[in-house]
Design a protein around this motif. Structure first.
Motif, PDB file in Angstrom:
ATOM      1  N   ALA A  90       0.818  -1.211   0.000  1.00 26.91           N
ATOM      2  CA  ALA A  90       0.000   0.000   0.000  1.00 26.91           C
ATOM      3  C   ALA A  90       0.853   1.263   0.000  1.00 26.91           C
ATOM      4  N   GLY A  91       2.110   1.150   0.376  1.00 23.62           N
ATOM      5  CA  GLY A  91       2.981   2.313   0.405  1.00 23.62           C
ATOM      6  C   GLY A  91       3.804   2.500  -0.848  1.00 23.62           C
ATOM      7  N   LEU A  92       3.550   1.692  -1.880  1.00 24.07           N
ATOM      8  CA  LEU A  92       4.360   1.726  -3.095  1.00 24.07           C
ATOM      9  C   LEU A  92       3.499   1.878  -4.329  1.00 24.07           C
ATOM     10  N   THR A  93       4.050   2.496  -5.366  1.00 27.14           N
ATOM     11  CA  THR A  93       3.471   2.374  -6.705  1.00 27.14           C
ATOM     12  C   THR A  93       3.954   1.044  -7.302  1.00 27.14           C
ATOM     13  N   TYR A  94       3.306   0.647  -8.406  1.00 24.80           N
ATOM     14  CA  TYR A  94       3.745  -0.601  -9.038  1.00 24.80           C
ATOM     15  C   TYR A  94       5.156  -0.453  -9.600  1.00 24.80           C
ATOM     16  N   SER A  95       5.480   0.711 -10.169  1.00 28.68           N
ATOM     17  CA  SER A  95       6.845   0.924 -10.674  1.00 28.68           C
ATOM     18  C   SER A  95       7.853   0.822  -9.544  1.00 28.68           C
ATOM     19  N   ALA A  96       7.528   1.421  -8.393  1.00 28.27           N
ATOM     20  CA  ALA A  96       8.444   1.329  -7.260  1.00 28.27           C
ATOM     21  C   ALA A  96       8.561  -0.105  -6.753  1.00 28.27           C
ATOM     22  N   PHE A  97       7.474  -0.855  -6.762  1.00 23.88           N
ATOM     23  CA  PHE A  97       7.524  -2.268  -6.379  1.00 23.88           C
ATOM     24  C   PHE A  97       8.486  -3.031  -7.275  1.00 23.88           C
ATOM     25  N   LEU A  98       8.397  -2.807  -8.577  1.00 30.27           N
ATOM     26  CA  LEU A  98       9.281  -3.516  -9.499  1.00 30.27           C
ATOM     27  C   LEU A  98      10.741  -3.142  -9.266  1.00 30.27           C
ATOM     28  N   ARG A  99      10.990  -1.846  -9.066  1.00 32.66           N
ATOM     29  CA  ARG A  99      12.377  -1.391  -8.917  1.00 32.66           C
ATOM     30  C   ARG A  99      12.942  -1.720  -7.540  1.00 32.66           C
ATOM     31  N   GLU A 100      12.198  -1.357  -6.485  1.00 38.22           N
ATOM     32  CA  GLU A 100      12.755  -1.383  -5.136  1.00 38.22           C
ATOM     33  C   GLU A 100      12.592  -2.721  -4.436  1.00 38.22           C
ATOM     34  N   VAL A 101      11.500  -3.422  -4.706  1.00 36.36           N
ATOM     35  CA  VAL A 101      11.261  -4.697  -4.031  1.00 36.36           C
ATOM     36  C   VAL A 101      11.765  -5.861  -4.870  1.00 36.36           C
ATOM     37  N   CYS A 102      11.411  -5.851  -6.152  1.00 36.32           N
ATOM     38  CA  CYS A 102      11.806  -6.961  -7.023  1.00 36.32           C
ATOM     39  C   CYS A 102      13.209  -6.784  -7.601  1.00 36.32           C
ATOM     40  N   GLY A 103      13.748  -5.565  -7.555  1.00 37.51           N
ATOM     41  CA  GLY A 103      15.060  -5.315  -8.142  1.00 37.51           C
ATOM     42  C   GLY A 103      15.077  -5.498  -9.638  1.00 37.51           C
ATOM     43  N   ALA A 104      13.952  -5.238 -10.304  1.00 39.60           N
ATOM     44  CA  ALA A 104      13.848  -5.472 -11.744  1.00 39.60           C
ATOM     45  C   ALA A 104      14.721  -4.501 -12.527  1.00 39.60           C
ATOM     46  N   HIS A 105      15.234  -4.961 -13.637  1.00 38.21           N
ATOM     47  CA  HIS A 105      16.025  -4.125 -14.551  1.00 38.21           C
ATOM     48  C   HIS A 105      15.159  -2.967 -15.054  1.00 38.21           C
ATOM     49  N   PRO A 106      15.739  -1.783 -15.256  1.00 36.14           N
ATOM     50  CA  PRO A 106      14.947  -0.646 -15.754  1.00 36.14           C
ATOM     51  C   PRO A 106      14.160  -0.942 -17.020  1.00 36.14           C
ATOM     52  N   ASP A 107      14.687  -1.783 -17.912  1.00 38.78           N
ATOM     53  CA  ASP A 107      13.946  -2.131 -19.126  1.00 38.78           C
ATOM     54  C   ASP A 107      12.674  -2.915 -18.795  1.00 38.78           C
ATOM     55  N   ALA A 108      12.734  -3.738 -17.758  1.00 44.72           N
ATOM     56  CA  ALA A 108      11.545  -4.503 -17.365  1.00 44.72           C
ATOM     57  C   ALA A 108      10.476  -3.564 -16.820  1.00 44.72           C
ATOM     58  N   GLU A 109      10.881  -2.626 -15.978  1.00 46.60           N
ATOM     59  CA  GLU A 109       9.916  -1.638 -15.474  1.00 46.60           C
ATOM     60  C   GLU A 109       9.370  -0.802 -16.616  1.00 46.60           C
ATOM     61  N   ARG A 110      10.217  -0.429 -17.554  1.00 45.65           N
ATOM     62  CA  ARG A 110       9.768   0.400 -18.681  1.00 45.65           C
ATOM     63  C   ARG A 110       8.775  -0.353 -19.548  1.00 45.65           C
TER      64      ARG A 110
END
Length: 510
Positions: A201-221
């Motif tokens: 609830a404290g995150l956007t989906y983009s932030a979840f992908l970047r900060e929690v999942c550690g996803a590559h920027p291309d994956a978030e994009r």
């Protein structure tokens, strides 16, 4: 290679139509001048008497079409409107706004008081309130990984297990997407289910992908525009808890209970979870007076007086009760003697803008040869395109500046939308159709017969959702302070929350 404006057909005579919030405005014939997917040219809002002339018919200036609400907002309207003219009409109820909430209020009032006359006033021309160009809940069958995101255009169909291998992205990003889609781990080990939901609830989906999942920027994009077609903003503004609730990739390993929504989910996600979507009622005995923007509502000793502009002058009707089912931001300008606390609460209701286009193809065979129906774009101006047989294409753009959040981003995007000339929209439509359909033999110069653009500055009602609104879900919310009765007047638009229309009727009929 980019095509010139002439290659795109910007100089070809076709049917061109432009609408602001359902109101037709003039289109200047396009020429082959270089547009360069242009910087927006500011449309000047007129002032003085010219700002009031017939603003709800076909016009030649976008500012005129918006002149009445803008003149009210800026304090210019009553300088030139003249003395209101009473019509002599009396109603048990007058409803301001013919959207879902307004018609629901009219229907509920007629059910409770069938002998009362009910009038609905709306500023749109008849039928002008439709806003959603693409169907909710229908999956895309292809994604255009576009040059705006990844340097070149690559169309990838989403059928079959190996589609991620075709994405033009970094190799690590492909691995990350396979993990998100096929085998996501528990990204938050050691936390209880309740704590995991609170974290999301404290995150956007983009932030979840970047900060929690550690996803590559291309994956978030690649994922960023997933939310845009249905919610009006991308995943930089879309909450992770709602992304979980609507089935976005990456959450399956968290072990959350899929049988029920989270308490943190937004009202729309909770309603759709249980299949509780509502249809707009159609009250048989409540006439809708279209092209009639309300400009004043006054509570009197015996009745309320409602003034509306008919294109020439202000006319007034009397009402035993008034329900304001219009955007909340407009209410303080209609009822200036509202208490300051309610004015502040109403001003916090920020609607999300949308832009849609309908294109009639003179050559629809190219789309059929393409073999897909619904395409999401990862970063181009129009984020979605859908083929509607036999010969139509519907496109959607979301002007919201999502990096600023849904509220500030919507306000910024709306200002930009109002400044953008029609030629920019046509240029981007032709350019993206050429890029999508060109490999299937489409000629944008000859293949387009008509383009209609609908700009909705205040399209999607505001909704409280995490992580942007910390008071959700426990409240109190701005809607709690804004809605309710004020003398013979009640506020019950969709901005005021689900069920506000029936609540307003209950309060006024006690």
């Amino acid at each position: 290679m980019s095509l010139t404006p002439r290659d795109l057909g910007m100089d070809v005579p076709i049917s061109r139509r432009d609408f602001f919030d359902g109101i037709a405005v003039g289109c200047v014939a396009a020429t082959a001048a270089p547009y360069a997917a242009a910087p927006a040219r500011a449309a000047q809002e007129p002032s003085g008497p010219s700002a009031l002339r017939t603003p709800f018919t076909v016009l030649g200036d976008t500012g005129e079409a918006l002149s009445v609400p803008h003149a009210l907002r800026d304090g210019r309207f009553w300088e030139h409107a003249g003395t209101p003219v009473p019509t002599g009409e009396h109603y048990g109820l007058v409803v301001v706004g013919a959207g879902r909430s307004g018609l629901e209020a009219a229907a509920e009032w007629s059910r409770r008081r069938p002998r009362d006359r009910v009038l609905v006033l709306d500023n749109h021309p008849e039928g002008g309130a439709g806003r959603e160009p693409l169907r909710r809940g229908v999956a895309f069958d292809a994604v255009m990984c576009d040059r705006e995101s990844f340097g070149a255009d690559t169309l990838v169909t989403l059928s079959g297990p190996g589609w991620i291998d075709w994405l033009p992205i970094d190799g690590q990003a492909r691995k990350d997407l396979r993990t998100l889609y096929d085998d996501p781990p528990d990204w938050l080990p050691g936390l209880s289910r309740e704590a995991k939901e609170e974290r999301l609830a404290g995150l956007t989906y983009s932030a979840f992908l970047r900060e929690v999942c550690g996803a590559h920027p291309d994956a978030e994009r690649f994922c960023r525009t997933m939310s845009a077609p249905e919610w009006g903003y991308d995943t930089r503004a879309f909450g992770a808890i709602d992304a979980w609730g609507t089935g976005y990739p990456g959450f399956d390993g968290l072990g959350l209970d899929r049988s029920r929504p989270s308490r943190y989910n937004s009202a729309t996600v909770r309603a759709e979870w249980h299949g509780a979507a509502r249809e707009t009622p159609a009250p048989q005995d409540a006439p809708v007076r279209w092209s009639s923007p309300v400009v004043s509502v006054r509570d009197g000793a015996r009745t309320a007086t409602v003034g509306y502009f008919d294109g020439h002058r202000v006319r007034t009707v009397e009402a035993g009760a008034v329900i304001l089912a219009c955007p909340s931001a407009a209410v303080p300008y209609l009822v200036p003697d509202l208490p300051e606390e309610r004015r502040r609460a109403l001003s916090r209701a920020v609607r999300v803008p949308l832009l849609r286009a309908e294109v009639r193809l003179s050559d629809p065979e190219a789309w059929r040869r393409l073999g897909v129906r619904r395409v999401r774009w990862t970063g181009a101006y129009w984020c979605a395109a859908e083929f509607a047989p036999p010969d139509r294409v519907r496109l959607l753009a979301t002007p919201c500046r999502s990096e600023l959040g849904p509220d500030a981003g919507s306000a910024a995007g709306r200002r930009e939308l109002f400044r953008t000339p029609y030629e920019v929209f046509e240029h981007t439509v032709r350019d993206q159709l050429a890029r999508l359909l060109g490999p299937a033999g489409f000629d944008p110069g000859r293949g387009i017969a008509a383009i209609t653009v609908h700009r909705w500055g205040h399209a999607i009602p505001p909704e409280y959702r995490r992580p942007w609104h910390e008071f959700h879900p426990d409240g109190p919310s701005p809607a709690d302070a804004a809605r309710g009765r004020f003398g013979r007047i009640a506020i019950a638009g969709s901005d005021a929350g689900d069920g506000a229309a029936v609540l307003a009727v209950e309060e006024l009929t006690r």
